[in-house]
Design a protein around this motif. Sequence first.
Motif, PDB file in Angstrom:
ATOM      1  N   ARG A  11      18.754 -56.679   0.395  1.00 39.77           N
ATOM      2  CA  ARG A  11      18.795 -55.575  -0.567  1.00 39.77           C
ATOM      3  C   ARG A  11      17.876 -55.882  -1.745  1.00 39.77           C
ATOM      4  N   HIS A  12      16.690 -55.320  -1.727  1.00 37.30           N
ATOM      5  CA  HIS A  12      15.732 -55.576  -2.808  1.00 37.30           C
ATOM      6  C   HIS A  12      15.053 -54.306  -3.299  1.00 37.30           C
ATOM      7  N   THR A  13      15.587 -53.146  -2.919  1.00 36.48           N
ATOM      8  CA  THR A  13      15.046 -51.881  -3.418  1.00 36.48           C
ATOM      9  C   THR A  13      16.122 -51.150  -4.205  1.00 36.48           C
ATOM     10  N   LYS A  14      15.702 -50.350  -5.159  1.00 41.17           N
ATOM     11  CA  LYS A  14      16.643 -49.609  -5.991  1.00 41.17           C
ATOM     12  C   LYS A  14      16.791 -48.194  -5.439  1.00 41.17           C
ATOM     13  N   THR A  15      18.021 -47.737  -5.315  1.00 45.42           N
ATOM     14  CA  THR A  15      18.266 -46.366  -4.880  1.00 45.42           C
ATOM     15  C   THR A  15      18.369 -45.426  -6.061  1.00 45.42           C
ATOM     16  N   HIS A  16      18.873 -45.921  -7.197  1.00 43.28           N
ATOM     17  CA  HIS A  16      19.087 -45.077  -8.367  1.00 43.28           C
ATOM     18  C   HIS A  16      18.260 -45.563  -9.543  1.00 43.28           C
ATOM     19  N   GLY A  17      17.758 -44.593 -10.320  1.00 44.17           N
ATOM     20  CA  GLY A  17      17.019 -44.878 -11.548  1.00 44.17           C
ATOM     21  C   GLY A  17      17.643 -44.141 -12.716  1.00 44.17           C
ATOM     22  N   MET A  18      16.934 -44.117 -13.840  1.00 43.07           N
ATOM     23  CA  MET A  18      17.451 -43.477 -15.048  1.00 43.07           C
ATOM     24  C   MET A  18      17.346 -41.954 -14.927  1.00 43.07           C
ATOM     25  N   SER A  26      21.899 -43.279 -12.537  1.00 42.83           N
ATOM     26  CA  SER A  26      22.528 -42.654 -11.386  1.00 42.83           C
ATOM     27  C   SER A  26      21.653 -41.553 -10.790  1.00 42.83           C
ATOM     28  N   TYR A  27      20.368 -41.548 -11.125  1.00 40.41           N
ATOM     29  CA  TYR A  27      19.430 -40.571 -10.572  1.00 40.41           C
ATOM     30  C   TYR A  27      18.907 -41.110  -9.249  1.00 40.41           C
ATOM     31  N   HIS A  28      19.253 -40.458  -8.128  1.00 38.00           N
ATOM     32  CA  HIS A  28      18.856 -40.923  -6.804  1.00 38.00           C
ATOM     33  C   HIS A  28      17.364 -40.647  -6.606  1.00 38.00           C
ATOM     34  N   ILE A  29      16.605 -41.705  -6.324  1.00 37.49           N
ATOM     35  CA  ILE A  29      15.152 -41.605  -6.307  1.00 37.49           C
ATOM     36  C   ILE A  29      14.671 -40.784  -5.117  1.00 37.49           C
ATOM     37  N   GLN A  30      15.303 -40.930  -3.941  1.00 44.68           N
ATOM     38  CA  GLN A  30      14.867 -40.174  -2.766  1.00 44.68           C
ATOM     39  C   GLN A  30      15.412 -38.745  -2.776  1.00 44.68           C
ATOM     40  N   LYS A  31      16.675 -38.575  -3.166  1.00 44.81           N
ATOM     41  CA  LYS A  31      17.268 -37.231  -3.185  1.00 44.81           C
ATOM     42  C   LYS A  31      16.810 -36.410  -4.376  1.00 44.81           C
ATOM     43  N   LYS A  32      16.323 -37.072  -5.442  1.00 42.56           N
ATOM     44  CA  LYS A  32      15.907 -36.421  -6.691  1.00 42.56           C
ATOM     45  C   LYS A  32      17.058 -35.671  -7.344  1.00 42.56           C
ATOM     46  N   THR A  33      18.254 -36.214  -7.255  1.00 45.49           N
ATOM     47  CA  THR A  33      19.408 -35.629  -7.934  1.00 45.49           C
ATOM     48  C   THR A  33      20.200 -36.746  -8.613  1.00 45.49           C
ATOM     49  N   CYS A  34      20.892 -36.389  -9.678  1.00 45.55           N
ATOM     50  CA  CYS A  34      21.698 -37.361 -10.407  1.00 45.55           C
ATOM     51  C   CYS A  34      23.124 -37.327  -9.872  1.00 45.55           C
ATOM     52  N   ALA A  35      23.679 -38.491  -9.591  1.00 40.85           N
ATOM     53  CA  ALA A  35      25.044 -38.584  -9.083  1.00 40.85           C
ATOM     54  C   ALA A  35      26.068 -38.335 -10.178  1.00 40.85           C
ATOM     55  N   SER A  36      25.677 -38.479 -11.438  1.00 37.85           N
ATOM     56  CA  SER A  36      26.619 -38.329 -12.533  1.00 37.85           C
ATOM     57  C   SER A  36      26.663 -36.907 -13.084  1.00 37.85           C
ATOM     58  N   CYS A  37      25.490 -36.345 -13.412  1.00 33.43           N
ATOM     59  CA  CYS A  37      25.472 -35.024 -14.064  1.00 33.43           C
ATOM     60  C   CYS A  37      24.942 -33.916 -13.162  1.00 33.43           C
TER      61      CYS A  37
END
Length: 93
Positions: A11-18, A26-37
Amino acid sequence: MTKGTQSFGLRHTKTHGMCPRCDRRSYHIQKKTCASCGFPSPKIRKYQWAYKAIRRNTTGTGRCRYLKLALRRERNGWKVGSTPKAAVNNKQN
């Protein structure tokens, strides 16, 4: 390879960013959606089963930059462009 300790080393890649809206990671980089808001959806993501999460993010938990001014203006009758009345000193010396 097993599903335990050895797998965690891969596991060396990030799934979520700012997230641009809520500033959480909690911003999913591939889905382009935020898991929180729920960004970029115009409605804020919230569910009734997560009542603690609603309590943490409701009105009054932040700075209330506009709301503080609005409450004061409402108390004074939403006056616009008028000068304040002079303060009357009722002290008896």
